[in-house]
Design an enzyme around this catalytic site. Structure first.
Site, PDB file in Angstrom:
ATOM      1  N   ASP A   1       0.802  -1.225   0.000  1.00 29.48           N
ATOM      2  CA  ASP A   1       0.000   0.000   0.000  1.00 29.48           C
ATOM      3  C   ASP A   1       0.834   1.274   0.000  1.00 29.48           C
ATOM      4  O   ASP A   1       0.314   2.364   0.215  1.00 29.48           O
ATOM      5  CB  ASP A   1      -0.959   0.012   1.203  1.00 29.48           C
ATOM      6  CG  ASP A   1      -0.231  -0.224   2.528  1.00 29.48           C
ATOM      7  OD1 ASP A   1       0.954   0.157   2.646  1.00 29.48           O
ATOM      8  OD2 ASP A   1      -0.843  -0.811   3.443  1.00 29.48           O
TER       9      ASP A   1
ATOM     10  N   ARG B   1       0.929   7.008  -0.063  1.00 30.40           N
ATOM     11  CA  ARG B   1       0.219   6.042   0.780  1.00 30.40           C
ATOM     12  C   ARG B   1      -1.187   5.903   0.206  1.00 30.40           C
ATOM     13  O   ARG B   1      -1.928   6.872   0.110  1.00 30.40           O
ATOM     14  CB  ARG B   1       0.170   6.537   2.236  1.00 30.40           C
ATOM     15  CG  ARG B   1      -0.578   5.606   3.187  1.00 30.40           C
ATOM     16  CD  ARG B   1       0.103   4.251   3.286  1.00 30.40           C
ATOM     17  NE  ARG B   1      -0.504   3.399   4.298  1.00 30.40           N
ATOM     18  CZ  ARG B   1      -1.623   2.692   4.132  1.00 30.40           C
ATOM     19  NH1 ARG B   1      -2.278   2.769   2.994  1.00 30.40           N
ATOM     20  NH2 ARG B   1      -2.065   1.926   5.109  1.00 30.40           N
TER      21      ARG B   1
ATOM     22  N   ASP C   1      -5.366  -1.082   3.553  1.00 27.06           N
ATOM     23  CA  ASP C   1      -4.275  -1.492   4.442  1.00 27.06           C
ATOM     24  C   ASP C   1      -3.895  -2.922   4.077  1.00 27.06           C
ATOM     25  O   ASP C   1      -4.716  -3.842   4.176  1.00 27.06           O
ATOM     26  CB  ASP C   1      -4.735  -1.410   5.899  1.00 27.06           C
ATOM     27  CG  ASP C   1      -3.646  -1.856   6.876  1.00 27.06           C
ATOM     28  OD1 ASP C   1      -2.458  -1.635   6.575  1.00 27.06           O
ATOM     29  OD2 ASP C   1      -3.999  -2.416   7.926  1.00 27.06           O
ATOM     30  N   THR C   2      -2.663  -3.106   3.630  1.00 25.39           N
ATOM     31  CA  THR C   2      -2.178  -4.446   3.307  1.00 25.39           C
ATOM     32  C   THR C   2      -1.332  -4.972   4.465  1.00 25.39           C
ATOM     33  O   THR C   2      -0.784  -4.187   5.256  1.00 25.39           O
ATOM     34  CB  THR C   2      -1.331  -4.442   2.023  1.00 25.39           C
ATOM     35  OG1 THR C   2      -0.187  -3.586   2.203  1.00 25.39           O
ATOM     36  CG2 THR C   2      -2.143  -3.949   0.832  1.00 25.39           C
TER      37      THR C   2
ATOM     38  N   GLU D   1       1.727  -6.205   6.691  1.00 26.20           N
ATOM     39  CA  GLU D   1       3.058  -5.611   6.741  1.00 26.20           C
ATOM     40  C   GLU D   1       4.147  -6.573   6.247  1.00 26.20           C
ATOM     41  O   GLU D   1       4.080  -7.779   6.443  1.00 26.20           O
ATOM     42  CB  GLU D   1       3.387  -5.186   8.177  1.00 26.20           C
ATOM     43  CG  GLU D   1       2.467  -4.124   8.746  1.00 26.20           C
ATOM     44  CD  GLU D   1       2.628  -2.778   8.063  1.00 26.20           C
ATOM     45  OE1 GLU D   1       3.626  -2.595   7.332  1.00 26.20           O
ATOM     46  OE2 GLU D   1       1.757  -1.917   8.250  1.00 26.20           O
TER      47      GLU D   1
ATOM     48  N   ARG E   1       3.625  11.990   3.257  1.00 26.63           N
ATOM     49  CA  ARG E   1       3.328  11.168   2.079  1.00 26.63           C
ATOM     50  C   ARG E   1       2.037  11.635   1.415  1.00 26.63           C
ATOM     51  O   ARG E   1       1.105  12.060   2.105  1.00 26.63           O
ATOM     52  CB  ARG E   1       3.199   9.693   2.470  1.00 26.63           C
ATOM     53  CG  ARG E   1       4.440   9.113   3.115  1.00 26.63           C
ATOM     54  CD  ARG E   1       4.219   7.670   3.559  1.00 26.63           C
ATOM     55  NE  ARG E   1       3.173   7.563   4.584  1.00 26.63           N
ATOM     56  CZ  ARG E   1       2.848   6.435   5.207  1.00 26.63           C
ATOM     57  NH1 ARG E   1       3.481   5.305   4.906  1.00 26.63           N
ATOM     58  NH2 ARG E   1       1.895   6.433   6.116  1.00 26.63           N
TER      59      ARG E   1
END
Length: 298
Positions: A98, A112, A117-118, A120, A162
């Site tokens: 992500d 971002r 949300d992928t 980690e 970001r």
């Protein structure tokens, strides 16, 4: 009509003859008057409708041309790609599923992805999480060195500086693609309403109902992120990957049992590629017992 006209002419001639041979001066005056009326009546004026018709024809032509112009303008508007309004950029590096690095207007920026949300892979305080590498690989395959369009929706940057954005690749929203593939959860809904929120909810529901990737593990996806217990399993898998020294890249081309000489070699490759939690090469068959290519010699 011609017969009636002939009859009128004969009658008029007879009347004129009678009047001419009458000796009253008033008769002669009356004859002159009748002849004048006859001459005037025989003149054929140009129909008034002719010019009017020409005007109508010209007006019609103008309107037709205007219609053609309007239709052409309408077609041009319909042919425009709304994505052309978003700035173009090139993805120069995928950090994880992500987060990407792009080059835009001669400047390097970190992006971002909005609302996703992928798992980690490079978090300083977390181990590698299941399907994290798969999400990163998917992002690399789709975006690396590709031109994208950058769409903002709300605050333009996060607290780390970001860019917060959707990335469009070949007319598709990459954020939504991650949700469709079951490689990300819908998250970080801080400043609604969002333009694509409803579409994202539907994409996530489709992936969850199909038990795709992150949704295939019970209890793995939570409201706050991904289960730490599953992360521990993936961390062990990452260690096995680092220990793997076989001829094939676990995250490379698709492999099957015929590519290996022994079951042990296939098993090592399987575990390095993510083990039962992922099995991107589908080596575990239909029994899902964690033991692959059982027909091969040990």
């Amino acid at each position: 009509m011609e017969e009636l006209l002939l009859l009128l002419l004969v009658t008029a001639f007879a009347l004129l003859r009678w009047l001419l041979f009458a000796h009253s001066p008033y008769n002669r005056i009356f004859v002159v008057f009748l002849i004048s009326l006859f001459v005037v009546g025989c003149e054929t004026p140009e129909p008034a409708s002719t010019n009017h018709g020409e005007k109508q024809e010209k007006t019609s032509t103008v309107k037709t041309n205007e219609t053609e112009v309007n239709e052409e303008s309408s077609n041009n508007k319909q042919g425009e790609d709304p994505l052309d309004n978003f700035p173009a950029a090139t993805v120069t590096r995928v950090i994880d599923g992500d987060t990407m690095e792009i080059e835009m207007n001669g400047k390097t920026e970190d992006v971002r992805l909005l609302l996703v949300d992928t798992p980690e892979t490079k978090h300083p305080d977390l181990p590698v999480q299941p399907y994290g590498r798969k999400a990163s690989q998917f992002a690399e395959d789709m975006l690396n060195d590709k031109q994208v369009r950058v769409e903002y929706d709300g605050p333009k940057r996060d607290k780390y500086g970001r860019l917060l954005a959707y990335l469009w690749i070949d007319g598709e929203n990459f954020n939504q693609m991650l949700l469709e593939q079951g490689l990300a959860r819908l998250a970080y809904v801080y400043d609604p309403p969002y333009t694509h929120y409803e579409a994202f909810v539907k994409a996530q529901n489709r992936a969850a109902n199909a038990n795709k990737n992150i949704w295939s593990m019970d209890g793995y996806v939570t409201d706050s992120g991904f289960s730490e217990k599953a992360s521990t399993t993936e961390s062990r898998s990452e260690e096995k990957k680092n220990d793997y020294s076989g001829p094939y890249e676990p995250e490379g081309n698709d492999r099957d049992c015929g590519d290996f000489e022994t079951q042990q070699e296939a098993q090592s490759f399987f575990e390095a590629a993510g083990g039962p939690a992922e099995d991107p090469h589908r080596l575990d068959g239909n029994d899902h017992d964690g033991v692959v290519c059982e027909s091969l010699p040990n």
